[in-house]
Structure formats: C-alpha cells, structure tokens
Write a protein that holds these residues in place. Structure first.
Motif, PDB file in Angstrom:
ATOM      1  N   LEU A  17       0.856  -1.207  -0.101  1.00  0.00           N
ATOM      2  CA  LEU A  17      -0.014  -0.167  -0.067  1.00  0.00           C
ATOM      3  C   LEU A  17       0.818   1.213  -0.024  1.00  0.00           C
ATOM      4  O   LEU A  17       2.057   1.314   0.613  1.00  0.00           O
ATOM      5  CB  LEU A  17      -0.901  -0.152   1.189  1.00  0.00           C
ATOM      6  N   GLU A  18       0.358   2.180  -0.914  1.00  0.00           N
ATOM      7  CA  GLU A  18       1.386   3.494  -0.898  1.00  0.00           C
ATOM      8  C   GLU A  18       1.645   4.145   0.282  1.00  0.00           C
ATOM      9  O   GLU A  18       2.625   4.659   0.570  1.00  0.00           O
ATOM     10  CB  GLU A  18       0.562   4.492  -2.074  1.00  0.00           C
ATOM     11  N   LEU A  44      -2.944 -15.436   3.357  1.00  0.00           N
ATOM     12  CA  LEU A  44      -1.621 -15.160   3.039  1.00  0.00           C
ATOM     13  C   LEU A  44      -0.647 -16.363   2.771  1.00  0.00           C
ATOM     14  O   LEU A  44      -0.040 -16.328   1.750  1.00  0.00           O
ATOM     15  CB  LEU A  44      -1.014 -14.091   3.442  1.00  0.00           C
ATOM     16  N   LEU A  45      -0.869 -17.492   3.670  1.00  0.00           N
ATOM     17  CA  LEU A  45      -0.115 -18.704   3.559  1.00  0.00           C
ATOM     18  C   LEU A  45      -0.367 -19.207   2.227  1.00  0.00           C
ATOM     19  O   LEU A  45       0.452 -20.060   1.299  1.00  0.00           O
ATOM     20  CB  LEU A  45      -0.419 -19.571   4.713  1.00  0.00           C
ATOM     21  N   ASP A  46      -1.713 -19.494   2.132  1.00  0.00           N
ATOM     22  CA  ASP A  46      -2.372 -20.184   0.812  1.00  0.00           C
ATOM     23  C   ASP A  46      -1.815 -19.290  -0.337  1.00  0.00           C
ATOM     24  O   ASP A  46      -1.356 -20.213  -1.279  1.00  0.00           O
ATOM     25  CB  ASP A  46      -3.681 -20.154   0.984  1.00  0.00           C
ATOM     26  N   VAL A  47      -2.072 -17.881  -0.190  1.00  0.00           N
ATOM     27  CA  VAL A  47      -1.637 -17.241  -1.525  1.00  0.00           C
ATOM     28  C   VAL A  47      -0.294 -17.551  -1.774  1.00  0.00           C
ATOM     29  O   VAL A  47       0.003 -17.481  -3.116  1.00  0.00           O
ATOM     30  CB  VAL A  47      -2.137 -15.771  -1.217  1.00  0.00           C
ATOM     31  N   ALA A  48       0.728 -17.154  -0.846  1.00  0.00           N
ATOM     32  CA  ALA A  48       1.929 -17.340  -1.148  1.00  0.00           C
ATOM     33  C   ALA A  48       2.356 -18.617  -1.693  1.00  0.00           C
ATOM     34  O   ALA A  48       3.501 -18.646  -2.527  1.00  0.00           O
ATOM     35  CB  ALA A  48       3.157 -16.866   0.218  1.00  0.00           C
ATOM     36  N   ARG A  49       1.985 -19.654  -0.989  1.00  0.00           N
ATOM     37  CA  ARG A  49       2.210 -20.952  -1.621  1.00  0.00           C
ATOM     38  C   ARG A  49       2.002 -21.332  -2.701  1.00  0.00           C
ATOM     39  O   ARG A  49       2.411 -22.250  -3.870  1.00  0.00           O
ATOM     40  CB  ARG A  49       1.958 -22.059  -0.461  1.00  0.00           C
ATOM     41  N   VAL A  60       4.467 -11.075  -2.493  1.00  0.00           N
ATOM     42  CA  VAL A  60       3.085 -11.259  -2.315  1.00  0.00           C
ATOM     43  C   VAL A  60       2.872  -9.688  -1.649  1.00  0.00           C
ATOM     44  O   VAL A  60       2.994  -9.448  -0.556  1.00  0.00           O
ATOM     45  CB  VAL A  60       2.438 -12.366  -1.590  1.00  0.00           C
ATOM     46  N   ASP A  61       1.680  -9.107  -2.339  1.00  0.00           N
ATOM     47  CA  ASP A  61       0.971  -8.070  -1.899  1.00  0.00           C
ATOM     48  C   ASP A  61      -0.067  -8.216  -0.649  1.00  0.00           C
ATOM     49  O   ASP A  61      -1.094  -9.002  -1.143  1.00  0.00           O
ATOM     50  CB  ASP A  61       0.531  -6.994  -2.950  1.00  0.00           C
ATOM     51  N   ALA A  62       0.187  -7.887   0.627  1.00  0.00           N
ATOM     52  CA  ALA A  62      -0.724  -8.161   1.638  1.00  0.00           C
ATOM     53  C   ALA A  62      -1.970  -7.196   1.853  1.00  0.00           C
ATOM     54  O   ALA A  62      -2.725  -7.457   2.547  1.00  0.00           O
ATOM     55  CB  ALA A  62       0.028  -8.571   2.830  1.00  0.00           C
ATOM     56  N   ALA A  63      -1.669  -5.883   1.074  1.00  0.00           N
ATOM     57  CA  ALA A  63      -2.479  -4.971   1.183  1.00  0.00           C
ATOM     58  C   ALA A  63      -4.024  -5.042   1.105  1.00  0.00           C
ATOM     59  O   ALA A  63      -4.883  -4.736   1.920  1.00  0.00           O
ATOM     60  CB  ALA A  63      -2.159  -3.814   0.177  1.00  0.00           C
TER      61      ALA A  63
END
Length: 353
Positions: A207-208, A251-256, A236-239
């Motif tokens: 996020l900016e 985010l664990l699922d998204v990153a893997r 991986v963008d967590a914003a």
C-alpha cells in the motif's frame, strides 16, 4: 410557602449549587474549611501543603464531586497538557507497547495522550494532523518518518515539538527515536542466507501509505540482489487483506500458490506471520520442513505459538519511553542531549526458521 432544603452550611450550599451548576473551587474550600488558594495549591503543588490539610481538601474534593476546569487553567498558562499521538492502525494493538511506554513517562508529568490513527492513508494523515494542531497540543509523537511535504511544513511552522518513531531518516521533522526498517529486513534475509535458505518470498503490504512495509521490502530486495542476483522476484502483496491473524492464514495459501518453490516466507509483520504459523498445521504444512516462516516485530504471541516464530525483535516499549523523555525536555524548553536515538533491532531465532 417555600420548602427549605435539607442540610445546612457548606453541605447544603454545595447541594444547592449542584442542582444548577458545576461544583466550584470555592465550594470545596468551604467544605474543607480552607481558603480557595489552599485548594488550588493542593491541586497544583500538593507537596507544598501539609499532609493533614491536603487530606482534608482531597476528602472534600471527593465528597463534592469536584472536577477541575482544565480548559480554563490551560488557557491561562498557554499549555494544553496534551500530547497528540498519531499511529497508522488500531488493528491487533501493534503499537500498544509503544503507547504504554509513552504514557508511563508522560502521565506522571501531567500530560494526557490524544490518539489518532491514519489507516495508512497519507491524505487522512494530513487532515488528522491539521485537526490535532487546532487543539493546540504541547507535543506530537508520530509513527513513521515519511510524510507529505505539506505535513512537514505544518508541523515545523506550528512550533510544537515533534518526535517521529518506528523508522529512521536523515532529515527528521524535529526529534527521532527508532530504527532502520530497511536494515532490519536486510539483516533478516542475510540471516536466512547464512542458514541455507535459497528461495525467499516477501509477504507484506505494498500500500502506498504503508511506508514502513515498503522500506522493509526495499531491505528485502537489497539482500536478494546481493545474495541471489539471478533469483526471480517472489513478492506477495498483503494490502488487500486486513491486518489480522486470519489474514495470515489466507496469505499462507496465496504465497504457496503463487510461489510454490519458496523455501521461506518472509512476512513484514508478526501479525500475518503468526496467523500463517497457526494455520499451517491444519493445512498439513510442516514448518519449517515444508516452508519456513519469519516475522517482524516480536509481538507477545510470537514466542507462545508452536513452532515459535523467528522474527525481528524491536524495542517497542523503549521507543515510547525514549520518545516521551525527549519530548518532555523539549516541551520544558530544555535542550535534549541528543535529537536522534537509534534503538536498533535484533534477529530472534525460534523454531519456525
């Protein structure tokens, strides 16, 4: 016939007044059997009043329900006895230790914290600071060291002492207490390199307005470029996800899924990292055998979960106390011994990496 009011003397006088207006200093003085000046001294400089008299006045204050008019007193002294404190988020009480450290020093000195948060929005920060300055605080404590030029101008032109925290800069608005987010993340990635990890993946807000997360990303990129110059970027963008433990699981699922070859997930905050560690077992993911996980902040939960979270430990409470001490000196017109205090950081290794 007019029915009389029960009670007489000071007690009756105080009760009659309380029906139409606030209890006054004179009411307290009458009840305690002292002068108004004595009551005022008990409120301002209690150590200068004898113990028996002070106890009598304090008892009268409690019995009358007297509340001092701080607005009038502060107007007369040109002091608000308020320190405005700006943090980016109330989520997960990330800054609670820093706020506790601030309060532990400022409260005994008679100052109250006025808290505002920006939700990582630079436009909101500008509007918030303008509003807080309108309340004439005696000092400002800011989270972060990156602000709009208009914000810097407002703060400097106000003449109000300012302490920036939780970051580092060569050009602070006034005073600075913190650490380098870039160097801290570089140190974490360097630690991972030294322990044999080869394919890190950064997970944090892009996020900016989340300047500290972006500086951590800068430190991550600097380390990756040095240790694995030919490695593809894994970020991986967590914003889009709120700052919660539940988001860490997502985010664990998204990153893997996005980077299945990653052997360590480098989270920009313990909140996400802790959520990922807690969720891993239910997903059949072994930490650190299948993927290692690191965090940033060393919050209370980080040492309690299993496996314990390897993280960047920060002096959260000390930041608050040091900032308050610097601010007090400046508000009292005393030159601080130093205007910038680098409190550093520590890589705290636990079982997750």
């Amino acid at each position: 016939m007019v029915r009389g009011t029960r009670g007489n003397g000071a007690e009756g006088s105080a009760r009659r007044r309380s029906a139409t207006q606030s209890v006054t200093l004179r009411d307290v003085a009458e009840r305690a059997g002292v002068s108004s000046q004595t009551v005022s001294r008990v409120l301002r400089v209690p150590d200068e009043v004898s113990a028996p008299t002070r106890e009598r006045v304090e008892r009268a204050i409690r019995e009358c329900g007297y509340v001092p008019n701080l607005a009038a007193r502060n107007l007369a002294s040109n002091r608000s006895k308020i320190v405005a404190t700006v943090i980016p988020s109330l989520s997960a009480s990330i800054f609670s230790e820093t706020l506790t450290g601030l309060s532990s020093v400022l409260s005994p000195a008679g100052y109250q914290l006025l808290l505002g948060y920006t939700d990582y929005d630079d436009e909101l920060e500008e509007a918030l600071i303008r509003s807080l300055l309108g309340r004439r605080p005696d000092g400002f404590v800011m989270t972060g060291a990156i602000h709009r030029d208009s914000v810097v101008t407002m703060l400097r032109e106000s003449g109000v002492p300012v302490v920036e925290t939780w970051d580092w800069t060569d050009s602070p608005v006034d005073l600075l207490v913190g650490f380098s987010n870039q160097d801290a993340m570089y140190a974490m990635v360097s630690f991972l390199h030294d322990h044999g990890y080869q394919r890190p993946c950064f997970v944090g807000s892009l996020l900016e307005g989340d300047h500290r997360s972006l500086r951590r990303l800068d430190g991550y990129r600097r380390a990756v470029a040095e240790f694995w110059p030919d490695s593809p970027e894994r970020v991986v963008d967590a914003a889009p996800h709120p700052l919660t433990l539940e988001s860490g699981a997502t985010l664990l699922d998204v990153a893997r899924s996005a980077h299945p070859d990653a052997d360590v997930l480098v989270f920009a905050t313990d909140v996400y990292a802790g959520g990922a560690v807690l969720a891993a077992r239910s997903r059949g993911v072994r930490v650190p055998e299948d993927v290692a996980i690191t965090g940033f902040g060393d919050f209370e939960l980080s040492g309690m979960i299993q496996p314990g979270l390897t993280t960047v430990a920060l002096p959260n409470a000390t930041i608050g106390r040091e900032a308050a001490e610097l601010l007090l000196r400046r508000m009292r017109g005393e030159p601080p011994e130093e205007t910038a205090v680098d409190l550093g950081f520590e890589i705290r290794r636990r079982e997750s990496a």
